[in-house]
Design a protein around this motif. Structure first.
Motif, PDB file in Angstrom:
ATOM      1  N   PRO A  64       1.079  -1.258  -0.321  1.00 54.51           N
ATOM      2  CA  PRO A  64       0.085  -0.190   0.170  1.00 54.51           C
ATOM      3  C   PRO A  64       0.956   1.545  -0.428  1.00 54.51           C
ATOM      4  O   PRO A  64       0.844   2.414  -0.089  1.00 54.51           O
ATOM      5  CB  PRO A  64      -0.623  -0.177   1.331  1.00 54.51           C
ATOM      6  CG  PRO A  64       0.108  -0.969   2.062  1.00 54.51           C
ATOM      7  CD  PRO A  64       0.344  -2.106   1.724  1.00 54.51           C
ATOM      8  N   ARG A  65       2.244   1.461   0.434  1.00 54.48           N
ATOM      9  CA  ARG A  65       3.010   2.375   0.850  1.00 54.48           C
ATOM     10  C   ARG A  65       4.527   2.047   0.362  1.00 54.48           C
ATOM     11  O   ARG A  65       6.054   1.991   0.858  1.00 54.48           O
ATOM     12  CB  ARG A  65       3.392   2.821   1.939  1.00 54.48           C
ATOM     13  CG  ARG A  65       2.294   4.052   2.393  1.00 54.48           C
ATOM     14  CD  ARG A  65       2.680   4.375   4.008  1.00 54.48           C
ATOM     15  NE  ARG A  65       3.601   4.952   3.461  1.00 54.48           N
ATOM     16  CZ  ARG A  65       4.202   5.302   4.457  1.00 54.48           C
ATOM     17  NH1 ARG A  65       3.747   5.418   5.608  1.00 54.48           N
ATOM     18  NH2 ARG A  65       5.473   6.294   4.550  1.00 54.48           N
ATOM     19  N   GLY A 116      10.079   5.110   3.427  1.00 52.36           N
ATOM     20  CA  GLY A 116      10.797   5.082   3.533  1.00 52.36           C
ATOM     21  C   GLY A 116      11.967   6.200   2.884  1.00 52.36           C
ATOM     22  O   GLY A 116      13.270   6.416   3.471  1.00 52.36           O
ATOM     23  N   LEU A 117      11.058   6.088   1.827  1.00 54.28           N
ATOM     24  CA  LEU A 117      12.055   7.645   0.821  1.00 54.28           C
ATOM     25  C   LEU A 117      12.446   8.848   1.228  1.00 54.28           C
ATOM     26  O   LEU A 117      11.090   8.887   2.039  1.00 54.28           O
ATOM     27  CB  LEU A 117      12.265   7.261  -0.482  1.00 54.28           C
ATOM     28  CG  LEU A 117      11.770   5.911  -1.250  1.00 54.28           C
ATOM     29  CD1 LEU A 117      11.121   5.351  -2.361  1.00 54.28           C
ATOM     30  CD2 LEU A 117      13.406   5.344  -1.573  1.00 54.28           C
ATOM     31  N   ALA A 118      12.851   9.441   1.267  1.00 52.89           N
ATOM     32  CA  ALA A 118      13.349  10.784   2.110  1.00 52.89           C
ATOM     33  C   ALA A 118      11.968  11.437   1.480  1.00 52.89           C
ATOM     34  O   ALA A 118      11.372  12.282   1.966  1.00 52.89           O
ATOM     35  CB  ALA A 118      14.425  11.755   1.881  1.00 52.89           C
ATOM     36  N   ASP A 119      11.870  11.256   0.055  1.00 49.19           N
ATOM     37  CA  ASP A 119      10.404  12.262  -0.736  1.00 49.19           C
ATOM     38  C   ASP A 119       9.515  11.483  -0.936  1.00 49.19           C
ATOM     39  O   ASP A 119       9.287  12.107  -2.055  1.00 49.19           O
ATOM     40  CB  ASP A 119      11.752  13.098  -1.114  1.00 49.19           C
ATOM     41  CG  ASP A 119      11.665  14.527  -1.591  1.00 49.19           C
ATOM     42  OD1 ASP A 119      11.056  14.993  -0.665  1.00 49.19           O
ATOM     43  OD2 ASP A 119      12.078  15.219  -2.261  1.00 49.19           O
ATOM     44  N   GLU A 120       8.924  11.174   0.304  1.00 46.55           N
ATOM     45  CA  GLU A 120       7.816   9.558  -0.325  1.00 46.55           C
ATOM     46  C   GLU A 120       7.044  10.746  -0.931  1.00 46.55           C
ATOM     47  O   GLU A 120       6.449  10.158  -2.131  1.00 46.55           O
ATOM     48  CB  GLU A 120       7.337   9.233   0.578  1.00 46.55           C
ATOM     49  CG  GLU A 120       6.420   7.920   0.335  1.00 46.55           C
ATOM     50  CD  GLU A 120       5.789   7.972   1.936  1.00 46.55           C
ATOM     51  OE1 GLU A 120       4.886   6.834   1.516  1.00 46.55           O
ATOM     52  OE2 GLU A 120       6.280   8.552   3.218  1.00 46.55           O
ATOM     53  N   PRO A 121       6.100  12.165  -0.393  1.00 44.71           N
ATOM     54  CA  PRO A 121       5.297  12.897  -1.478  1.00 44.71           C
ATOM     55  C   PRO A 121       5.758  12.834  -2.667  1.00 44.71           C
ATOM     56  O   PRO A 121       4.792  12.859  -3.157  1.00 44.71           O
ATOM     57  CB  PRO A 121       5.315  14.177   0.085  1.00 44.71           C
ATOM     58  CG  PRO A 121       6.236  13.466   1.212  1.00 44.71           C
ATOM     59  CD  PRO A 121       6.660  12.629   1.257  1.00 44.71           C
ATOM     60  N   GLU A 122       7.134  13.956  -2.748  1.00 46.39           N
ATOM     61  CA  GLU A 122       6.942  13.811  -4.060  1.00 46.39           C
ATOM     62  C   GLU A 122       7.051  12.550  -4.979  1.00 46.39           C
ATOM     63  O   GLU A 122       6.538  12.789  -6.028  1.00 46.39           O
ATOM     64  CB  GLU A 122       8.486  14.413  -4.094  1.00 46.39           C
ATOM     65  CG  GLU A 122       7.785  15.873  -3.309  1.00 46.39           C
ATOM     66  CD  GLU A 122       7.566  17.199  -3.586  1.00 46.39           C
ATOM     67  OE1 GLU A 122       7.160  16.791  -5.340  1.00 46.39           O
ATOM     68  OE2 GLU A 122       7.821  18.434  -3.710  1.00 46.39           O
ATOM     69  N   SER A 162       2.544  -4.408 -11.143  1.00 49.42           N
ATOM     70  CA  SER A 162       2.804  -4.972 -10.288  1.00 49.42           C
ATOM     71  C   SER A 162       1.953  -4.329  -9.141  1.00 49.42           C
ATOM     72  O   SER A 162       1.422  -3.283  -9.304  1.00 49.42           O
ATOM     73  CB  SER A 162       3.658  -6.019 -10.179  1.00 49.42           C
ATOM     74  OG  SER A 162       4.116  -5.773  -9.205  1.00 49.42           O
ATOM     75  N   GLY A 163       2.172  -5.148  -7.860  1.00 46.52           N
ATOM     76  CA  GLY A 163       1.203  -4.517  -6.916  1.00 46.52           C
ATOM     77  C   GLY A 163       2.036  -3.602  -5.727  1.00 46.52           C
ATOM     78  O   GLY A 163       1.585  -2.878  -5.054  1.00 46.52           O
ATOM     79  N   GLY A 201      -1.472   5.162  -0.211  1.00 43.06           N
ATOM     80  CA  GLY A 201      -1.013   4.752   1.485  1.00 43.06           C
ATOM     81  C   GLY A 201      -1.436   6.349   1.782  1.00 43.06           C
ATOM     82  O   GLY A 201      -1.072   6.804   3.064  1.00 43.06           O
ATOM     83  N   ARG A 202      -1.501   8.197   1.659  1.00 43.89           N
ATOM     84  CA  ARG A 202      -1.095   9.071   1.585  1.00 43.89           C
ATOM     85  C   ARG A 202      -2.073   9.737   1.160  1.00 43.89           C
ATOM     86  O   ARG A 202      -2.850   9.050   0.752  1.00 43.89           O
ATOM     87  CB  ARG A 202       0.141   9.749   1.371  1.00 43.89           C
ATOM     88  CG  ARG A 202       1.377   9.582   2.085  1.00 43.89           C
ATOM     89  CD  ARG A 202       1.317   9.082   3.334  1.00 43.89           C
ATOM     90  NE  ARG A 202       2.640   8.742   3.951  1.00 43.89           N
ATOM     91  CZ  ARG A 202       2.838   8.886   4.930  1.00 43.89           C
ATOM     92  NH1 ARG A 202       1.402   8.443   6.005  1.00 43.89           N
ATOM     93  NH2 ARG A 202       3.864   7.944   6.127  1.00 43.89           N
TER      94      ARG A 202
END
Length: 294
Positions: free
Chosen positions: A26-27, A31-37, A97-98, A237-238
């Motif tokens: 789902p996410r 763990g990546l520093a710029d997950e939202p970007e 994929s998922g 997931g956001r």
């Protein structure tokens, strides 16, 4: 065919299916520093790129290759290998994929294994293996926004009439999009007869919902006069809140309203007390206003 051979064939088929068994993550960018970007580039932004840095083990194996992350590549290809050794990977693609992170990692590895300038073959279902988090040196993305897809092309490629026609069709599908400095992963965009701000929140969903509910109760959920909180959608997931805006106000004029909202939202996040009755009603109302279009 004998029963024994039928059983053997069934067993072989089952084994093959198990090798490509899909697992939903789902996410994928967790763990990546710029997950939202990463999420914004995949879901909101039509044309942008950013350099990526390979992990030391891959540099040792493939050399210090230049790797470029792109929102989308020609024909929504997963990856390209350029004649000069550069590698491009595309976030927005047809088959997946998922686990998007696993897909992108496999596309990158396939491109690195391909001779420069060769056609990159990427399996639609990569199965278990390394993910982006395993093969990149993590850090903030250094984004470049583009008005068109010319960044795809090698020097002189646009002289080909076929390439030029394809590029024009791709560019015609781009809607104006501006990355706002007021908040991380916040973007203004303009579609026919509408304008929006869309913001990928980097916070836990429950905490984000509570904060938005508090702002709703306080009457401060909009970006100011003439704006409307349209709702939100989930992406990897956001939560992604969306505001409707007047279509005749340029993107730069929304920097301050978004900055002011970001401060109100940050303050609301610090309140960890339980929601009162009005807050719970507002939260329930927000859940009922989830959008399906992006």
């Amino acid at each position: 065919m004998s029963k024994r051979r039928k059983s053997q064939r069934a067993a072989d088929t089952t084994a093959k299916r198990e090798k490509v068994r899909d697992i939903f993550v789902p996410r994928p960018f967790e763990g990546l520093a710029d997950e939202p970007e990463w999420i914004a580039l995949r879901e909101l932004v039509p044309a942008a790129s950013a350099p990526l840095k390979l992990a030391p083990a891959l540099v040792e194996e493939f050399g210090d290759r230049e790797v470029v992350l792109a929102t989308v590549l020609p024909m929504a290809a997963p990856a390209m290998s350029k004649p000069d050794g550069r590698v491009f990977i595309g976030l927005q693609r047809h088959q997946q994929s998922g686990d998007v992170s696993r897909d992108l990692a496999e596309a990158l590895l396939c491109a690195l294994r391909t001779e420069p300038g060769g056609q990159v073959a990427v399996p639609p279902m990569p199965g278990p293996g390394p993910r982006l988090q395993d093969i990149l040196v993590d850090g903030p993305l250094e984004l470049t926004m583009h008005d068109g897809f010319e960044f795809w092309l090698d020097p002189g490629a646009a002289d080909d009439p076929t390439v030029q026609a394809s590029l024009e069709r791709a560019n015609a599908a781009i809607y104006p999009t501006v990355r706002l400095a007021a908040a991380r992963a916040a973007y203004w965009c303009q579609v026919p007869e509408k304008a929006h701000v869309r913001w990928v929140l980097g916070d836990d969903e429950d905490a984000a919902l509570d904060a938005l509910a508090r702002l709703s109760v306080a009457g401060t959920l909009t970006l100011g006069e003439g704006t409307k909180f349209a709702g939100m959608f989930r992406a990897h997931g956001r939560l992604v809140p969306v505001w409707d805006l007047p279509d005749d106000v340029p993107a730069a004029d929304w920097e301050q309203p978004v900055a002011d909202f970001a401060k109100r939202y940050a303050d609301a996040l610090t309140d960890t007390t339980g929601l009162d009755a009005a807050g719970r009603r507002a939260r329930h109302g927000l859940l009922g206003r989830q959008l399906t279009l992006r």
